[in-house]
Design an enzyme around this catalytic site. Structure first.
Site, PDB file in Angstrom:
ATOM      1  CE  LYS A  47     -83.222 -23.777 -74.786  1.00 45.07           C
ATOM      2  NZ  LYS A  47     -82.994 -24.421 -76.591  1.00 45.07           N
ATOM      3  CE1 TYR A 291    -111.613  -5.010 -70.316  1.00 43.11           C
ATOM      4  CE2 TYR A 291    -110.104  -6.936 -69.783  1.00 43.11           C
ATOM      5  CZ  TYR A 291    -110.398  -5.234 -69.961  1.00 43.11           C
ATOM      6  OH  TYR A 291    -109.316  -4.532 -68.993  1.00 43.11           O
TER       7      TYR A 291
HETATM    8  C1  LIG Z   1     -83.466 -25.360 -76.369  1.00 41.80           C
HETATM    9  C2  LIG Z   1     -82.275 -26.443 -77.129  1.00 41.80           C
HETATM   10  C3  LIG Z   1     -81.693 -27.848 -75.927  1.00 41.80           C
HETATM   11  C4  LIG Z   1     -82.976 -28.017 -74.941  1.00 41.80           C
HETATM   12  O1  LIG Z   1     -84.045 -28.567 -75.662  1.00 41.80           O
HETATM   13  P1  LIG Z   1     -85.181 -29.280 -75.000  1.00 41.80           P
HETATM   14  O2  LIG Z   1     -85.997 -30.012 -75.585  1.00 41.80           O
HETATM   15  O3  LIG Z   1     -85.866 -28.322 -73.982  1.00 41.80           O
HETATM   16  O4  LIG Z   1     -84.329 -30.506 -74.398  1.00 41.80           O
HETATM   17  C5  LIG Z   1     -80.449 -28.847 -76.951  1.00 41.80           C
HETATM   18  N1  LIG Z   1     -79.947 -28.211 -78.020  1.00 41.80           N
HETATM   19  C6  LIG Z   1     -79.718 -26.426 -78.603  1.00 41.80           C
HETATM   20  C7  LIG Z   1     -79.304 -26.297 -79.567  1.00 41.80           C
HETATM   21  C8  LIG Z   1     -81.218 -25.707 -78.052  1.00 41.80           C
HETATM   22  O5  LIG Z   1     -81.708 -24.945 -78.234  1.00 41.80           O
END
Ligand SMILES: *Cc1c(COP(=O)(O)O)cnc(C)c1O
Length: 403
Positions: A47, A291
């Site tokens: 994702k 800045y």
């Molecule tokens: C993002 C996500 C993961 C992965 O989690 P990490 O901490 O990055 O390993 C697993 N399951 C779901 C449902 C997620 O949204």
């Protein structure tokens, strides 16, 4: 297939870029898979464009490990993978919106079912699609929609409440089971998985055990008609409690070189952020930079302006706190980080030229602040640093298999 490395121009004349090591990504995934043990399937979470590094290249790089599914959060992320020729099953782990479900079903994506309304909606949509025409012989029904039932075991953001399983389980079982039609055609929905998400795996092991127990108690009520794969563990979950892996693991951050917690083992570094020197300045006592003029030279100093800023995703909080590596030596960031540039102080005796390359997020040690160190200095987590790297930085991949 074209060389995926050709997607991005080589960094030869770039201002700043991200170098991504596909071998390290694969090694991190293989290490988690080994901890979970044989027979446990791998669902890499790709994702947010592969945590900012490029979901397509991540999918190609992990293909040799034969992932069971690729996890995305939005239907459009799955569509982007398909367009790039990625054929692996896509699991949309976040609750799909009504506006996304049509595309998801038509694309054959697997959906998380997070409440009864959504389950009914998907069933109706699927039934409407397969009705009429040659549907009586099942010829134009298409494949069933594969779904993963989400149980809320404490995360609270989506899913069926584990404590109320006795109230929802009969109807869920009914809706899932009533799929097989009289003519023996395929069911409308197939329960592919049952899952939950951990809320505190980065902090403690007992919370993981508790959530696994809650999941089991809901499963006992459900008694699905066909066996569904149970999945629960994220990266921290696999590192802390690999024995609780059930049928599949869903790691994200560890694959990408992020350590989920300070007491957990470090993954191999995957992403390195580099930027070129755009300007060199000899500063004298009293000269200020950036800045708010938060930094003042006390003596003769040499400053180098790097062509990277918070507009590229370099955290603004690193200004006056972090350090880059330039010519093999540490160069502290001075003044506030701007949108497009960041100034570092180099050794006054050090030769620095316009076009030289600095490492701003490195593999750690003498070679530049590691991802988790940058996150700590910026008061955030590695996840936010990676996903915050902006499109202005080309991702330069090395080691992606060409198929
Ligand atoms: C993002 C996500 C993961 C992965 O989690 P990490 O901490 O990055 O390993 C697993 N399951 C779901 C449902 C997620 O949204």
């Amino acid at each position: 297939m074209t060389d995926p490395n050709a997607i991005c121009p080589p960094p030869a004349d770039g201002r700043a870029w991200v170098e991504v090591d596909a071998d390290a990504l694969r090694a991190n995934a293989a290490s988690l898979a080994a901890k979970a043990g044989t027979g446990v399937a791998l669902v890499p979470m790709v994702k947010a464009d592969g945590y900012g590094l490029g979901a397509v290249e991540v999918a190609r790089s992990l293909a040799p490990l034969k992932p069971w599914k690729l996890g995305v959060a939005a239907v459009a992320e799955g569509t982007a993978l398909r367009r790039a020729g990625i054929a692996a099953p896509i699991f949309v782990a976040s609750p799909a919106l009504p506006s996304e479900i049509g595309v998801a079903v038509a694309s054959g994506f697997e959906l998380a079912i997070t409440d009864l309304d959504q389950l009914r909606g998907i069933r109706e949509l699927r039934a409407a699609r397969s009705g009429g025409g040659a549907g009586k012989h099942g010829a134009d029904r298409g494949p069933p929609v594969r779904v993963h039932l989400e149980i809320d075991t404490g995360m609270g953001r989506a899913g069926f409440d584990w404590r109320r399983a006795s109230t929802w389980a009969p109807e869920v079982a009914g809706l899932l089971g009533r799929g097989r039609s009289a003519d023996g055609a395929e069911p409308t929905l197939v329960l592919e998985g049952i899952f939950s998400h951990l809320h505190s795996a980065d902090e403690s092991e007992p919370s993981i055990r508790e959530q696994r127990m809650r999941l089991e108690s809901a499963l006992a009520r459900l008694a699905p008609r066909r066996p569904a794969a149970v999945h629960l563990l994220n990266s921290a979950g696999v590192l802390r409690a690999p024995d609780l892996a059930a049928d599949a693991i869903r790691p994200g951050i560890f694959l990408y070189g992020g350590r989920p917690a300070s007491d957990l083992e470090l993954p191999r570094p995957v992403a390195t952020v580099k930027a070129r020197v755009a300007h060199v300045k000899e500063a004298g006592p009293g000269d200020t930079v950036g800045y708010g003029a938060t930094y003042t030279a006390r003596r003769h100093e040499r400053w180098a302006t790097l062509a990277i800023g918070y507009g590229d995703g370099l955290p603004r909080r690193l200004g006056d706190r972090g350090w880059a590596v330039l010519g093999g030596r540490p160069a502290p960031l001075i003044g506030r980080t701007s949108m497009d540039v960041t100034v570092v102080r180099v050794d006054a005796a050090q030769e620095v030229r316009r076009g030289d390359v600095a490492t701003v997020i490195g593999p750690g040690g003498d070679e530049g602040l590691a991802l988790h160190e940058v996150a700590t200095l910026a008061d955030t987590i590695p996840y936010e640093i990676l996903t915050g790297l902006s499109p202005r930085l080309p991702r330069i991949w090395k080691g992606v298999p060409i198929d």
